[in-house]
Structures are given as structure tokens and as C-alpha cells.
Design a protein around this motif. Structure first.
Motif, PDB file in Angstrom:
ATOM      1  N   VAL A   1       0.851  -1.177   0.000  1.00 47.74           N
ATOM      2  CA  VAL A   1       0.000   0.000   0.000  1.00 47.74           C
ATOM      3  C   VAL A   1       0.889   1.229   0.000  1.00 47.74           C
ATOM      4  O   VAL A   1       1.804   1.356   0.806  1.00 47.74           O
ATOM      5  N   ALA A   2       0.587   2.135  -0.916  1.00 43.80           N
ATOM      6  CA  ALA A   2       1.375   3.361  -0.997  1.00 43.80           C
ATOM      7  C   ALA A   2       1.098   4.231   0.220  1.00 43.80           C
ATOM      8  O   ALA A   2      -0.043   4.320   0.679  1.00 43.80           O
ATOM      9  N   PRO A   3       2.107   4.869   0.762  1.00 49.29           N
ATOM     10  CA  PRO A   3       1.892   5.730   1.929  1.00 49.29           C
ATOM     11  C   PRO A   3       1.065   6.952   1.549  1.00 49.29           C
ATOM     12  O   PRO A   3       1.126   7.431   0.415  1.00 49.29           O
ATOM     13  N   LEU A   4       0.283   7.442   2.503  1.00 49.10           N
ATOM     14  CA  LEU A   4      -0.516   8.638   2.281  1.00 49.10           C
ATOM     15  C   LEU A   4       0.363   9.877   2.336  1.00 49.10           C
ATOM     16  O   LEU A   4       1.249   9.979   3.169  1.00 49.10           O
ATOM     17  N   GLU A   5       0.086  10.786   1.457  1.00 46.17           N
ATOM     18  CA  GLU A   5       0.795  12.057   1.508  1.00 46.17           C
ATOM     19  C   GLU A   5      -0.046  13.014   2.318  1.00 46.17           C
ATOM     20  O   GLU A   5      -1.233  13.180   2.082  1.00 46.17           O
ATOM     21  N   ARG A   6       0.564  13.647   3.299  1.00 44.88           N
ATOM     22  CA  ARG A   6      -0.160  14.562   4.165  1.00 44.88           C
ATOM     23  C   ARG A   6       0.470  15.940   4.087  1.00 44.88           C
ATOM     24  O   ARG A   6       1.680  16.079   4.000  1.00 44.88           O
ATOM     25  N   GLU A   7      -0.452  16.898   4.178  1.00 46.86           N
ATOM     26  CA  GLU A   7       0.037  18.262   4.209  1.00 46.86           C
ATOM     27  C   GLU A   7       0.471  18.571   5.627  1.00 46.86           C
ATOM     28  O   GLU A   7       0.018  17.956   6.580  1.00 46.86           O
TER      29      GLU A   7
END
Length: 143
Positions: free
Chosen positions: A33-39
Motif C-alpha cells: 500500500v502506498a503511503p498517504l501524503e499529508r500536508e
């Protein structure tokens, strides 16, 4: 004794050959699972802070539940019950259900609601009198 050893060895070999209880017909495939990008959670200026506060209105407190428009016939039915001394506040849905049950001649629902209202001391009427009031009011008001 020798026979017992042979039977025991055969049993061990049989159990050892069983292996896993489940059978995998396809080789296992690993998924990633690709990691989530967070602001960044920290605003860079006071202007961004105030704009985020204005956008976050999902958790606003409400002072009352929005009421739906009650049809005139249902309001009239509830009014008859209220005028007869029944406290209808908070149990309008149950009373409307009992009224519609009266239209369908469903005595069980009428009896259940009337019994609850008497037990909750929402009226000074007895069970029979309240059941008749619900039935008569519904038949002249909402049926």
C-alpha cells in the motif's frame, strides 16, 4: 509390542504427510500500500489559521433539531390528543404510528402505545379510554 510400534510409526507418517490444513493453489502475492501524503498541520501564517477555522464548520453546535413540516391532518390528530390531556411531546412519532395502525385496524399497536402512555403517566385516562381516543381521533383525523 512390535505390532504396536509398526502401527504407531504408520500413524506418525500419515500425520506428517498431511501438512497444512488449507491448500493454496496459487502462489502468495504480496501487496503493498502506498503511503498517504499529508500536508503539514502547522499553518505558515496567521491568515491560513483564520481561513482553516472558518472552513471547519462540521463540528458546529446546534441549539435545536430542525423540525419537519407536519401535515395538517397529523397535526389535527395530535392536537385532539393534546386537547384531551395527553402529553404528546417527544412521542409524536409513536402516536402517529398508533394512529396509522388505527386506520389499518391494528389493535395490537394501539394497545401497546396506549399502555406505554399510561405507564409513563402522560395521561390521567385509563387504558381503555385512551385506546378509544387514539382510535377515534385517528379515524376522524388521518385515515
Amino acid at each position: 509390542m512390535r505390532k504396536l510400534v509398526v502401527v504407531g510409526a504408520a500413524l506418525c507418517l500419515t500425520l506428517a504427510g498431511c501438512g497444512s490444513a488449507t491448500v493454496d493453489s496459487e502462489p502468495s502475492q504480496e501487496t503493498e500500500v502506498a503511503p498517504l501524503e499529508r500536508e503539514s498541520d502547522t499553518p505558515t501564517s496567521a491568515e491560513e489559521t483564520s481561513s482553516k477555522a472558518q472552513e471547519d464548520r462540521g463540528a458546529r453546535e446546534i441549539s435545536e433539531i430542525p423540525s419537519a413540516e407536519v401535515p395538517e391532518s397529523e397535526a389535527k390528530y395530535l392536537g385532539k390528543l393534546k386537547d384531551a390531556g395527553v402529553n404528546v411531546d417527544g412521542v409524536e412519532d409513536q402516536l402517529l404510528g398508533a394512529g396509522k395502525a388505527a386506520c389499518d385496524e391494528n389493535e395490537v399497536t394501539i394497545s401497546a402505545v396506549a399502555g406505554q402512555l399510561v405507564e409513563q403517566q402522560r395521561t390521567t385516562m385509563d387504558f381503555e379510554e385512551l385506546s378509544k381516543l387514539i382510535t377515534d381521533s385517528a379515524r376522524t383525523g388521518i385515515c
